[in-house]
Design a protein around this motif. Structure first.
Motif, PDB file in Angstrom:
ATOM      1  N   GLU A  81       1.015  -1.289   0.003  1.00 49.91           N
ATOM      2  CA  GLU A  81      -0.038   0.111  -0.082  1.00 49.91           C
ATOM      3  C   GLU A  81       1.027   0.994  -0.024  1.00 49.91           C
ATOM      4  N   THR A  82       0.477   2.186  -0.833  1.00 47.71           N
ATOM      5  CA  THR A  82       1.570   3.347  -1.016  1.00 47.71           C
ATOM      6  C   THR A  82       0.532   4.851  -1.069  1.00 47.71           C
ATOM      7  N   ARG A  83       1.238   5.761  -0.123  1.00 49.38           N
ATOM      8  CA  ARG A  83       0.557   7.131  -0.198  1.00 49.38           C
ATOM      9  C   ARG A  83       1.482   8.085  -0.963  1.00 49.38           C
ATOM     10  N   GLU A  84       0.965   8.756  -1.622  1.00 50.57           N
ATOM     11  CA  GLU A  84       1.821   9.860  -2.490  1.00 50.57           C
ATOM     12  C   GLU A  84       1.770  11.374  -2.050  1.00 50.57           C
ATOM     13  N   ASP A  85       1.172  11.518  -1.090  1.00 46.95           N
ATOM     14  CA  ASP A  85       1.031  13.048  -0.658  1.00 46.95           C
ATOM     15  C   ASP A  85       1.528  13.404   0.543  1.00 46.95           C
ATOM     16  N   VAL A  86       2.447  12.386   0.887  1.00 45.04           N
ATOM     17  CA  VAL A  86       3.290  12.666   2.240  1.00 45.04           C
ATOM     18  C   VAL A  86       4.820  12.708   2.114  1.00 45.04           C
ATOM     19  N   GLU A  87       5.644  13.308   3.074  1.00 42.27           N
ATOM     20  CA  GLU A  87       6.884  13.265   2.892  1.00 42.27           C
ATOM     21  C   GLU A  87       7.534  12.146   3.870  1.00 42.27           C
ATOM     22  N   PRO A  88       8.757  11.928   3.521  1.00 41.17           N
ATOM     23  CA  PRO A  88       9.265  10.633   4.320  1.00 41.17           C
ATOM     24  C   PRO A  88       9.811  11.158   5.639  1.00 41.17           C
ATOM     25  N   LEU A  89      10.289  10.278   6.499  1.00 44.57           N
ATOM     26  CA  LEU A  89      11.105  10.611   7.644  1.00 44.57           C
ATOM     27  C   LEU A  89      12.532  10.101   7.217  1.00 44.57           C
ATOM     28  N   LEU A  90      13.745  10.800   7.491  1.00 47.13           N
ATOM     29  CA  LEU A  90      14.780  10.512   7.078  1.00 47.13           C
ATOM     30  C   LEU A  90      15.719  10.675   8.440  1.00 47.13           C
ATOM     31  N   TYR A  91      16.903   9.815   8.289  1.00 50.17           N
ATOM     32  CA  TYR A  91      17.826   9.698   9.362  1.00 50.17           C
ATOM     33  C   TYR A  91      19.152  10.084   8.824  1.00 50.17           C
ATOM     34  N   TRP A  92      19.952  11.015   9.331  1.00 47.67           N
ATOM     35  CA  TRP A  92      21.232  11.332   8.882  1.00 47.67           C
ATOM     36  C   TRP A  92      22.073  11.911  10.269  1.00 47.67           C
ATOM     37  N   ARG A  93      23.369  11.421  10.359  1.00 44.72           N
ATOM     38  CA  ARG A  93      24.349  11.802  11.278  1.00 44.72           C
ATOM     39  C   ARG A  93      23.571  11.847  12.529  1.00 44.72           C
ATOM     40  N   GLY A  94      22.863  10.827  12.826  1.00 46.83           N
ATOM     41  CA  GLY A  94      22.516  10.456  14.270  1.00 46.83           C
ATOM     42  C   GLY A  94      21.031  11.326  14.777  1.00 46.83           C
ATOM     43  N   GLY A  95      20.431  11.834  13.570  1.00 53.51           N
ATOM     44  CA  GLY A  95      19.236  12.559  14.142  1.00 53.51           C
ATOM     45  C   GLY A  95      18.090  12.327  12.766  1.00 53.51           C
ATOM     46  N   TYR A  96      16.921  12.617  13.085  1.00 54.26           N
ATOM     47  CA  TYR A  96      15.742  12.352  12.333  1.00 54.26           C
ATOM     48  C   TYR A  96      15.656  13.884  11.390  1.00 54.26           C
ATOM     49  N   ARG A  97      15.543  13.600  10.067  1.00 52.81           N
ATOM     50  CA  ARG A  97      15.493  15.061   9.221  1.00 52.81           C
ATOM     51  C   ARG A  97      14.128  14.870   8.397  1.00 52.81           C
ATOM     52  N   ARG A  98      13.980  15.924   7.923  1.00 49.21           N
ATOM     53  CA  ARG A  98      12.851  16.059   6.806  1.00 49.21           C
ATOM     54  C   ARG A  98      13.688  16.466   5.567  1.00 49.21           C
ATOM     55  N   LEU A  99      12.755  16.109   4.596  1.00 50.71           N
ATOM     56  CA  LEU A  99      13.377  16.495   2.917  1.00 50.71           C
ATOM     57  C   LEU A  99      13.353  17.820   3.013  1.00 50.71           C
ATOM     58  N   SER A 100      14.088  18.584   2.482  1.00 50.28           N
ATOM     59  CA  SER A 100      14.169  20.037   2.383  1.00 50.28           C
ATOM     60  C   SER A 100      14.842  20.580   0.904  1.00 50.28           C
ATOM     61  N   GLY A 101      14.215  21.570   0.452  1.00 43.17           N
ATOM     62  CA  GLY A 101      14.925  21.947  -0.632  1.00 43.17           C
ATOM     63  C   GLY A 101      14.352  21.549  -2.086  1.00 43.17           C
ATOM     64  N   GLU A 102      14.970  21.863  -3.206  1.00 46.98           N
ATOM     65  CA  GLU A 102      14.501  21.677  -4.550  1.00 46.98           C
ATOM     66  C   GLU A 102      14.905  20.025  -4.775  1.00 46.98           C
ATOM     67  N   ALA A 103      14.275  19.607  -5.547  1.00 44.25           N
ATOM     68  CA  ALA A 103      14.764  18.331  -6.502  1.00 44.25           C
ATOM     69  C   ALA A 103      16.138  18.616  -7.210  1.00 44.25           C
ATOM     70  N   VAL A 104      17.105  17.776  -7.157  1.00 48.13           N
ATOM     71  CA  VAL A 104      18.290  18.284  -7.906  1.00 48.13           C
ATOM     72  C   VAL A 104      18.048  17.586  -9.385  1.00 48.13           C
ATOM     73  N   THR A 105      17.915  18.430 -10.435  1.00 47.59           N
ATOM     74  CA  THR A 105      17.863  17.713 -11.618  1.00 47.59           C
ATOM     75  C   THR A 105      19.308  17.524 -12.490  1.00 47.59           C
ATOM     76  N   CYS A 106      19.355  16.642 -13.432  1.00 52.43           N
ATOM     77  CA  CYS A 106      20.248  16.589 -14.215  1.00 52.43           C
ATOM     78  C   CYS A 106      20.372  17.468 -15.356  1.00 52.43           C
ATOM     79  N   PRO A 107      21.599  17.915 -15.841  1.00 51.16           N
ATOM     80  CA  PRO A 107      21.376  19.092 -16.799  1.00 51.16           C
ATOM     81  C   PRO A 107      20.957  18.406 -17.984  1.00 51.16           C
TER      82      PRO A 107
END
Ligand SMILES: Cc1cc2nc3c(=O)[nH]c(=O)nc-3n(C[C@H](O)[C@H](O)[C@H](O)COP(=O)(O)O)c2cc1C
Length: 175
Positions: free
Chosen positions: A149-175
């Motif tokens: 089952e999948t939802r498309e309308d919500v953001e993931p919880l991330l973990y980085w350098r020992g802490g929980y994070r949110r996604l932030s910033g623009e998507a990085v696109t290839c030139p």
């Protein structure tokens, strides 16, 4: 090229520092049924193959979830949204809860296979345990996915350098 006669010795703290740099999605793996329910928080979930839809999770065999996984031979991967951090904390054992107590502060529904799935998770993958590869302290679980089952309308919880994070910033696109 000259072959190395011995394996180089890598310092464990250097390894841990290196692994802290991996940003990962946070999942809660639910296992067992009824009073035997338990589970663990994991960042080690990875896609294995699409043709036979399969995933990998690595599990410390010292964890309370390991004997339950072995007995039931199934598990459910619940990928968390940014506002489900408290569920990650409970299933990591940080608030002292054990077993079925870890399920208390969230809403769950029962899959046809019997395993509990987290309501409003980003995506849920119900798995049959197909293969276990033991490696030192950990078991690599290979799960055959039998329901999604999948939802498309919500953001993931991330973990980085020992802490929980949110996604932030623009998507990085290839030139
Ligand atoms: C962000 C995060 C990611 C984790 N990833 C894993 C993992 O991939 N595999 C694992 O075995 N334990 C992982 N853990 C640790 C387990 O969640 C924790 O050891 C376990 O739930 C507690 O074990 P217990 O059930 O024996 O109390 C992680 C913990 C955190 C906070």
């Amino acid at each position: 090229m000259e072959e190395l006669a011995t394996r180089s010795i890598v310092d464990q703290s250097a390894f841990k520092l290196s692994m802290r740099q991996l940003a990962g999605a946070v999942s809660v793996i639910t296992v067992g049924e009824g009073d035997e329910r338990t589970g663990f928080t994991a960042t080690s979930v990875s896609s294995l193959s699409a043709e036979a839809p399969s995933i990998i999770v690595s599990l410390n065999r010292g964890s309370s979830s390991w004997p339950v996984v072995e007995r039931y031979r199934r598990f459910c991967v619940n990928v968390l949204t940014a506002n489900q951090r408290h569920v990650a904390q409970s299933f990591a054992g940080f608030d002292g809860r054990q077993g079925a107590e870890r399920y208390e502060d969230a809403q769950w529904y029962r899959l046809s296979t019997g395993t509990a799935a987290l309501k409003d998770a980003l995506t849920v993958l119900d798995c049959e345990l197909e293969t276990v590869l033991n490696h030192h302290s950990h078991a690599i679980l290979i799960g055959r996915v039998c329901a999604i089952e999948t939802r498309e309308d919500v953001e993931p919880l991330l973990y980085w350098r020992g802490g929980y994070r949110r996604l932030s910033g623009e998507a990085v696109t290839c030139p």
